[in-house]
Design a protein around this motif. Structure first.
Motif, PDB file in Angstrom:
ATOM      1  N   ILE A   1       1.040  -1.113   0.075  1.00  0.00           N
ATOM      2  CA  ILE A   1       0.020  -0.040  -0.020  1.00  0.00           C
ATOM      3  C   ILE A   1       0.823   1.335   0.079  1.00  0.00           C
ATOM      4  CG2 ILE A   1      -1.685   1.342   1.188  1.00  0.00           C
ATOM      5  CD1 ILE A   1      -2.837  -1.325   2.639  1.00  0.00           C
ATOM      6  N   THR A   2       0.437   2.261  -0.808  1.00  0.00           N
ATOM      7  CA  THR A   2       1.248   3.305  -0.866  1.00  0.00           C
ATOM      8  C   THR A   2       0.312   4.742  -0.248  1.00  0.00           C
ATOM      9  OG1 THR A   2       2.487   2.972  -2.477  1.00  0.00           O
ATOM     10  CG2 THR A   2       2.600   5.271  -2.315  1.00  0.00           C
ATOM     11  N   VAL A   3       0.573   5.417   0.781  1.00  0.00           N
ATOM     12  CA  VAL A   3      -0.218   6.433   1.110  1.00  0.00           C
ATOM     13  C   VAL A   3       0.426   7.595   0.748  1.00  0.00           C
ATOM     14  CG1 VAL A   3      -1.152   7.655   3.334  1.00  0.00           C
ATOM     15  CG2 VAL A   3      -1.157   5.050   3.178  1.00  0.00           C
ATOM     16  N   ASP A   4      -0.554   8.561  -0.142  1.00  0.00           N
ATOM     17  CA  ASP A   4       0.295   9.780  -0.321  1.00  0.00           C
ATOM     18  C   ASP A   4      -0.235  10.982   0.593  1.00  0.00           C
ATOM     19  OD1 ASP A   4       1.112  11.914  -1.738  1.00  0.00           O
ATOM     20  OD2 ASP A   4       0.244  11.770  -3.662  1.00  0.00           O
ATOM     21  N   GLY A   5       0.851  11.450   1.401  1.00  0.00           N
ATOM     22  CA  GLY A   5       0.358  12.559   2.194  1.00  0.00           C
ATOM     23  C   GLY A   5       1.177  13.621   1.879  1.00  0.00           C
ATOM     24  N   THR A   6       1.408  13.852   0.672  1.00  0.00           N
ATOM     25  CA  THR A   6       1.892  15.130   0.047  1.00  0.00           C
ATOM     26  C   THR A   6       1.066  16.416   0.427  1.00  0.00           C
ATOM     27  OG1 THR A   6       2.737  14.016  -1.747  1.00  0.00           O
ATOM     28  CG2 THR A   6       2.581  16.307  -2.025  1.00  0.00           C
TER      29      THR A   6
ATOM     30  N   LYS B   1      -6.660   5.394   8.104  1.00  0.00           N
ATOM     31  CA  LYS B   1      -7.910   5.027   6.937  1.00  0.00           C
ATOM     32  C   LYS B   1      -7.390   4.069   5.932  1.00  0.00           C
ATOM     33  CE  LYS B   1     -10.775   7.060   3.796  1.00  0.00           C
ATOM     34  NZ  LYS B   1     -11.380   8.449   3.018  1.00  0.00           N
ATOM     35  N   GLU B   2      -6.081   4.487   5.637  1.00  0.00           N
ATOM     36  CA  GLU B   2      -5.665   3.486   4.245  1.00  0.00           C
ATOM     37  C   GLU B   2      -5.226   2.172   4.786  1.00  0.00           C
ATOM     38  OE1 GLU B   2      -5.606   4.338   0.900  1.00  0.00           O
ATOM     39  OE2 GLU B   2      -6.373   6.336   1.453  1.00  0.00           O
ATOM     40  N   ILE B   3      -4.824   1.954   5.974  1.00  0.00           N
ATOM     41  CA  ILE B   3      -4.208   0.630   6.351  1.00  0.00           C
ATOM     42  C   ILE B   3      -5.445  -0.168   7.077  1.00  0.00           C
ATOM     43  CG2 ILE B   3      -1.952   1.369   6.772  1.00  0.00           C
ATOM     44  CD1 ILE B   3      -2.420   1.300   9.485  1.00  0.00           C
ATOM     45  N   ASP B   4      -6.933   0.425   7.280  1.00  0.00           N
ATOM     46  CA  ASP B   4      -7.818  -0.284   8.056  1.00  0.00           C
ATOM     47  C   ASP B   4      -8.015  -1.488   7.480  1.00  0.00           C
ATOM     48  OD1 ASP B   4      -9.657  -0.560   9.996  1.00  0.00           O
ATOM     49  OD2 ASP B   4     -11.185   0.350   8.704  1.00  0.00           O
ATOM     50  N   GLY B   5      -7.995  -2.626   8.121  1.00  0.00           N
ATOM     51  CA  GLY B   5      -8.265  -3.875   7.490  1.00  0.00           C
ATOM     52  C   GLY B   5      -6.940  -4.510   6.814  1.00  0.00           C
ATOM     53  N   ALA B   6      -6.196  -3.924   6.963  1.00  0.00           N
ATOM     54  CA  ALA B   6      -4.777  -4.703   6.156  1.00  0.00           C
ATOM     55  C   ALA B   6      -4.193  -5.642   6.895  1.00  0.00           C
ATOM     56  CB  ALA B   6      -3.768  -3.436   5.785  1.00  0.00           C
ATOM     57  N   PRO B   7      -3.693  -6.748   6.432  1.00  0.00           N
ATOM     58  CA  PRO B   7      -3.415  -7.805   7.532  1.00  0.00           C
ATOM     59  C   PRO B   7      -1.772  -7.509   8.029  1.00  0.00           C
ATOM     60  CG  PRO B   7      -3.002  -8.492   5.216  1.00  0.00           C
ATOM     61  CD  PRO B   7      -3.916  -6.993   5.186  1.00  0.00           C
ATOM     62  N   PRO B   8      -1.407  -7.948   9.150  1.00  0.00           N
ATOM     63  CA  PRO B   8      -0.057  -8.042   9.641  1.00  0.00           C
ATOM     64  C   PRO B   8       0.898  -8.513   8.595  1.00  0.00           C
ATOM     65  CG  PRO B   8      -1.495  -8.957  11.289  1.00  0.00           C
ATOM     66  CD  PRO B   8      -2.428  -9.175   9.961  1.00  0.00           C
ATOM     67  N   GLY B   9       1.947  -7.913   8.590  1.00  0.00           N
ATOM     68  CA  GLY B   9       3.192  -8.058   7.567  1.00  0.00           C
ATOM     69  C   GLY B   9       2.914  -7.089   6.100  1.00  0.00           C
ATOM     70  N   THR B  10       1.703  -6.430   6.003  1.00  0.00           N
ATOM     71  CA  THR B  10       1.450  -5.288   4.930  1.00  0.00           C
ATOM     72  C   THR B  10       2.656  -4.455   4.882  1.00  0.00           C
ATOM     73  OG1 THR B  10      -0.721  -5.835   5.100  1.00  0.00           O
ATOM     74  CG2 THR B  10       0.066  -4.034   3.861  1.00  0.00           C
ATOM     75  N   VAL B  11       3.417  -3.970   3.970  1.00  0.00           N
ATOM     76  CA  VAL B  11       4.207  -3.091   4.027  1.00  0.00           C
ATOM     77  C   VAL B  11       3.678  -1.741   3.347  1.00  0.00           C
ATOM     78  CG1 VAL B  11       6.495  -2.315   2.979  1.00  0.00           C
ATOM     79  CG2 VAL B  11       6.129  -4.609   3.615  1.00  0.00           C
ATOM     80  N   ILE B  12       3.847  -0.959   4.178  1.00  0.00           N
ATOM     81  CA  ILE B  12       3.361   0.742   3.401  1.00  0.00           C
ATOM     82  C   ILE B  12       4.329   1.474   3.344  1.00  0.00           C
ATOM     83  CG2 ILE B  12       1.775   2.397   4.426  1.00  0.00           C
ATOM     84  CD1 ILE B  12       0.484  -0.229   4.804  1.00  0.00           C
ATOM     85  N   HIS B  13       4.310   2.172   2.208  1.00  0.00           N
ATOM     86  CA  HIS B  13       5.078   3.193   1.857  1.00  0.00           C
ATOM     87  C   HIS B  13       4.404   4.407   2.009  1.00  0.00           C
ATOM     88  CE1 HIS B  13       8.611   1.328  -0.666  1.00  0.00           C
ATOM     89  NE2 HIS B  13       8.287   0.841   0.516  1.00  0.00           N
TER      90      HIS B  13
ATOM     91  N   SER C   1      10.036  12.203  -0.465  1.00  0.00           N
ATOM     92  CA  SER C   1      10.431  11.581   1.045  1.00  0.00           C
ATOM     93  C   SER C   1       9.168  10.779   1.147  1.00  0.00           C
ATOM     94  CB  SER C   1      10.249  12.883   1.913  1.00  0.00           C
ATOM     95  OG  SER C   1      10.974  14.066   1.708  1.00  0.00           O
ATOM     96  N   VAL C   2       9.878   9.583   1.456  1.00  0.00           N
ATOM     97  CA  VAL C   2       9.054   8.370   1.522  1.00  0.00           C
ATOM     98  C   VAL C   2       9.643   7.353   2.434  1.00  0.00           C
ATOM     99  CG1 VAL C   2       8.210   6.136   0.281  1.00  0.00           C
ATOM    100  CG2 VAL C   2       8.715   8.101  -1.006  1.00  0.00           C
ATOM    101  N   TYR C   3       8.726   7.108   3.420  1.00  0.00           N
ATOM    102  CA  TYR C   3       9.015   6.293   4.608  1.00  0.00           C
ATOM    103  C   TYR C   3       8.247   4.855   4.692  1.00  0.00           C
ATOM    104  CZ  TYR C   3      10.219  10.828   5.478  1.00  0.00           C
ATOM    105  OH  TYR C   3      11.001  12.200   5.707  1.00  0.00           O
ATOM    106  N   ALA C   4       9.054   3.711   5.052  1.00  0.00           N
ATOM    107  CA  ALA C   4       8.521   2.543   4.932  1.00  0.00           C
ATOM    108  C   ALA C   4       8.029   1.983   6.342  1.00  0.00           C
ATOM    109  CB  ALA C   4       9.399   1.295   4.386  1.00  0.00           C
ATOM    110  N   LEU C   5       6.857   1.212   6.388  1.00  0.00           N
ATOM    111  CA  LEU C   5       6.680   0.550   7.770  1.00  0.00           C
ATOM    112  C   LEU C   5       5.773  -0.595   7.320  1.00  0.00           C
ATOM    113  CD1 LEU C   5       3.259   1.463   8.564  1.00  0.00           C
ATOM    114  CD2 LEU C   5       4.343   3.565   8.395  1.00  0.00           C
ATOM    115  N   GLN C   6       5.786  -1.473   8.302  1.00  0.00           N
ATOM    116  CA  GLN C   6       5.147  -2.904   8.129  1.00  0.00           C
ATOM    117  C   GLN C   6       4.088  -3.022   9.488  1.00  0.00           C
ATOM    118  OE1 GLN C   6       7.706  -6.234   8.314  1.00  0.00           O
ATOM    119  NE2 GLN C   6       6.738  -7.234   6.814  1.00  0.00           N
ATOM    120  N   LEU C   7       3.104  -3.493   9.034  1.00  0.00           N
ATOM    121  CA  LEU C   7       1.953  -3.736   9.990  1.00  0.00           C
ATOM    122  C   LEU C   7       2.246  -4.868  10.711  1.00  0.00           C
ATOM    123  CD1 LEU C   7      -1.241  -2.924   7.863  1.00  0.00           C
ATOM    124  CD2 LEU C   7       0.357  -1.267   9.181  1.00  0.00           C
ATOM    125  N   ALA C   8       2.021  -4.863  12.164  1.00  0.00           N
ATOM    126  CA  ALA C   8       2.142  -5.802  13.034  1.00  0.00           C
ATOM    127  C   ALA C   8       0.913  -6.335  13.363  1.00  0.00           C
ATOM    128  CB  ALA C   8       3.079  -5.246  14.184  1.00  0.00           C
TER     129      ALA C   8
END
Length: 114
Positions: A10-15, A28-40, A73-80
């Motif tokens: 998933i990529t979330v554009d917070g520009t 809002k964008e990660i709502d319902g995404a499973p653990p392990g999902t990588v977000i930029h 400027s992009v930052y990566a995170l992973q859902l737990a």
């Protein structure tokens, strides 16, 4: 993409968004995404390099760091799994996924800092 940075699910554009609005969009964008999902997260707010790791620390998600080969400027995170919700309860307290009140976190060394 560097070998250390996983491709996003998933990529979330917070520009143009400031931190609070960015975090609301992220939630809002990660709502319902499973653990392990990588977000930029694309973020132009100068506080994002501090706010995103802090949000991950508070909720329990994993902050993976900046994506170094991006022109933006992009930052990566992973859902737990088993993370704290950032949605407030009816009394304004943070809630855990099971609906229990969030326990107060104690600082190391007690209240006087010793």
């Amino acid at each position: 993409m560097t070998p250390d940075t996983p491709m996003p699910d998933i990529t979330v554009d917070g520009t143009g968004l400031l931190c609070v609005t960015l975090l609301l969009r992220l939630r809002k964008e990660i709502d319902g995404a499973p653990p392990g999902t990588v977000i930029h997260v694309i973020a132009t707010d100068p506080a994002a390099p501090l706010d995103l790791p802090a949000w991950c620390h508070i909720t329990g998600h994993h902050y993976l760091g900046p994506v170094t080969d991006s022109e933006q400027s992009v930052y990566a995170l992973q859902l737990a799994a088993d993370v704290l919700s950032t949605r407030g309860g009816w009394d304004g307290t943070a809630t855990i996924a099971k609906g229990e009140a969030h326990p107060q976190r104690e600082e190391p060394g007690g209240q006087d800092g010793s």
